[in-house]
Every structure is written in structure tokens, then in C-alpha cells.
Enzyme design. Sequence first.
Site, PDB file in Angstrom:
ATOM      1  N   ARG A 145     102.901  95.071  80.241  1.00  0.00           N
ATOM      2  CA  ARG A 145     104.176  94.365  80.256  1.00  0.00           C
ATOM      3  C   ARG A 145     104.777  94.550  81.648  1.00  0.00           C
ATOM      4  NH1 ARG A 145     104.086  97.383  75.382  1.00  0.00           N
ATOM      5  NH2 ARG A 145     104.109  96.065  73.518  1.00  0.00           N
ATOM      6  N   LYS A 205     106.636 100.305  74.505  1.00  0.00           N
ATOM      7  CA  LYS A 205     107.779 100.190  73.601  1.00  0.00           C
ATOM      8  C   LYS A 205     107.828 101.383  72.653  1.00  0.00           C
ATOM      9  CE  LYS A 205     108.357  95.159  73.483  1.00  0.00           C
ATOM     10  NZ  LYS A 205     108.355  93.959  72.611  1.00  0.00           N
ATOM     11  N   HIS A 220     104.642  87.252  81.736  1.00  0.00           N
ATOM     12  CA  HIS A 220     104.162  87.718  80.428  1.00  0.00           C
ATOM     13  C   HIS A 220     102.937  86.925  79.973  1.00  0.00           C
ATOM     14  CE1 HIS A 220     104.810  90.352  77.048  1.00  0.00           C
ATOM     15  NE2 HIS A 220     104.646  89.360  76.205  1.00  0.00           N
ATOM     16  N   ARG A 280      99.765  88.698  80.690  1.00  0.00           N
ATOM     17  CA  ARG A 280      99.381  89.692  79.672  1.00  0.00           C
ATOM     18  C   ARG A 280      98.681  88.993  78.511  1.00  0.00           C
ATOM     19  NH1 ARG A 280     100.850  94.584  76.719  1.00  0.00           N
ATOM     20  NH2 ARG A 280     101.790  94.078  74.703  1.00  0.00           N
ATOM     21  N   HIS A 328     100.061  97.311  70.823  1.00  0.00           N
ATOM     22  CA  HIS A 328     100.699  96.710  69.655  1.00  0.00           C
ATOM     23  C   HIS A 328     100.761  97.716  68.511  1.00  0.00           C
ATOM     24  CE1 HIS A 328      99.615  92.326  70.964  1.00  0.00           C
ATOM     25  NE2 HIS A 328     100.719  92.761  71.518  1.00  0.00           N
ATOM     26  N   TYR A 333      96.087  86.180  68.721  1.00  0.00           N
ATOM     27  CA  TYR A 333      95.141  85.695  69.730  1.00  0.00           C
ATOM     28  C   TYR A 333      93.925  85.032  69.088  1.00  0.00           C
ATOM     29  CZ  TYR A 333      98.082  88.276  72.886  1.00  0.00           C
ATOM     30  OH  TYR A 333      99.175  88.719  73.587  1.00  0.00           O
TER      31      TYR A 333
END
Length: 306
Positions: free
Chosen positions: A161, A184, A252, A255, A278, A287
Site C-alpha cells: 500500500r 492495517k 493503488h 498493488r 489481507h 482477483y
Amino acid sequence: MSLISAGVSDLIATWLDSLRALDDASPATITAYQGDLLGFAAFMGSYHGAAASPATLRGTDLTAMRAWMAHERARGLSARSLARALSAVKSFFGWWAERDGFDPSNVLSTRSPRHRRKLPRPLVEDAAKSLISQVELQAPQDWAAARDVAVVTLLYGCGLRISEALSLTGRDAPLPEMLRVVGKGRKERQVPVLPVARQAVEHYRRLCPQDLTADGPLFRGVRGGALSAGTIQKAVRAARQQLGLPSTATPHALRHSFATHLLNRGGDLRTIQELLGHASLNTTEAYTAVNSARLMDVYRKSHPRA
């Protein structure tokens, strides 16, 4: 007349404080949740004809929940945004019920509105490479151009990110073959660093006129402070316009491109999930939907009977 009592305002503030302290929620998340909860409480105050109090909120039933959702949709809120607001309300009620011991099932059982899943929009491989090359032409100073290339190379080459790339410090360089990234929720992961990414960062370090101390940011702005995400976004925006790429070609998107191109070349979802950081495999599975959509597009355009 205020539609929210002091008691409800205090409850919301306490919940948000707990998110900051325990869940390490980002400032943007806190702001969004605060808006969602205050909007919900204000509606309930209007719905009941008096300032929303803890007692009236605890008595929220399915009819009231449906009325709130209908009101939000009528004022133009998208199904996706309403789903997020409902998630914030449920999280708040779950925390509150556990703390004060009441039954929140009417709120927690409210069904989220259906919305189409937004698919990632990656670039094709040639476009991703061209975008990185074009970014180098945007900054007037050689060292700043090298810096911007190093950042976008990390986004595409490592799946970082932009906030993760910009949080690197001088201590992280020279970059190792396996880089520890804090993502995150303060979740840590290890990502491999391609030689081309390490070389790009080293090229920037050699040219950078700033003193890259161990505790300071690795990527610096022209005045010596931490590089802002806006600077990279501006460089990518200029580069994509020059190349004629769509507005979805953002930092982004690099990524997203990292993940999609790995999947195209046989990468498995679990590995890609770990590389991206994730929390849920469901997020990574988006994806596969991108892959399926592209396969069907090729099929329709190419098959003689299609």
C-alpha cells in the site's frame, strides 16, 4: 432541539476511543464511523420525536432499523455506503451490549443491503511498466524522480500500500530480500523484495540530498520532511494522462496489478493473501473474479460462435 442526548454522544465517543486504543483503527475509519453513528442516532431521535437516549436506542426494533435504512437510501446513499454504515451500527451495538448486558439482536439481525462487489482494476503488464517509466519524467530534480520511481516500484513489485511504502524509515535501507511490513491493524507480514525494487531504492538513496537518518522517513519531500502520498498520486496522474491510461490507473492500482499478475502466472490465493496482508481470503478472491471476467471477454471476442 438536539436529536442526540449527551448520554448517546458519550457512548459513541467511548466506543470510538476503544477502537483507537484496541483495534488501532485509522483516523479515516474513526471519522467515517463517527459520522455513521451520529447520523443513525439523529435519525432515531427524529423517528421517536425526542432526543435519542441510551434507553430508546436499546429498544430499537426491526421496523425502526428498516425505516432508517429506507431514509438513507432515499437521501441518495449507495447500497455499498449503507452497508458500511450498518456495519458500524452493528459493531457499536455489539460492543455496547457486551459492556452493559442487553439484547441487541434486533440490530444485529438486520440484513445488509445487497450491492455488487467492486472488482479491482489492475493494469496490464505492459501498461504497469510504462507507467513506472513515465513517472520518472514528472519530477524536475533527478533525485526526486528516482524517489518517485522507487516508491511506485515498491507498490508494483512488492504489492505494498502507498502508506506502507511511505512508512519505511532509513533503518529499512538497504532493503533486504525479505522486508517486514506493518500494515492495517498493525498486522505484520514479510514480503520478498525484487532486485529491481532494491536497485531503485538504492539509486534514490545515492541521489537524495537529504540526511536519511535511521529513525527518519526513508522517502523525503523536497523540503526534507516525509514524502506525502499526494506527491506520488500527482506524479502517477500526470504519467497516466501522458500515456492515455484510464483514471483507474492510480498508485493503488499498481498493488492490484501486482496481485493479478501473480495470479495470472500461477500464484495461489493463500500466498497472495499473505503477500498483500489481507485479513480475509474473501478479499483476495476478488482477483479470481477479475481473471474470470477477462477470460469471458476474450472468449466473447475470439470464439467464432460467440
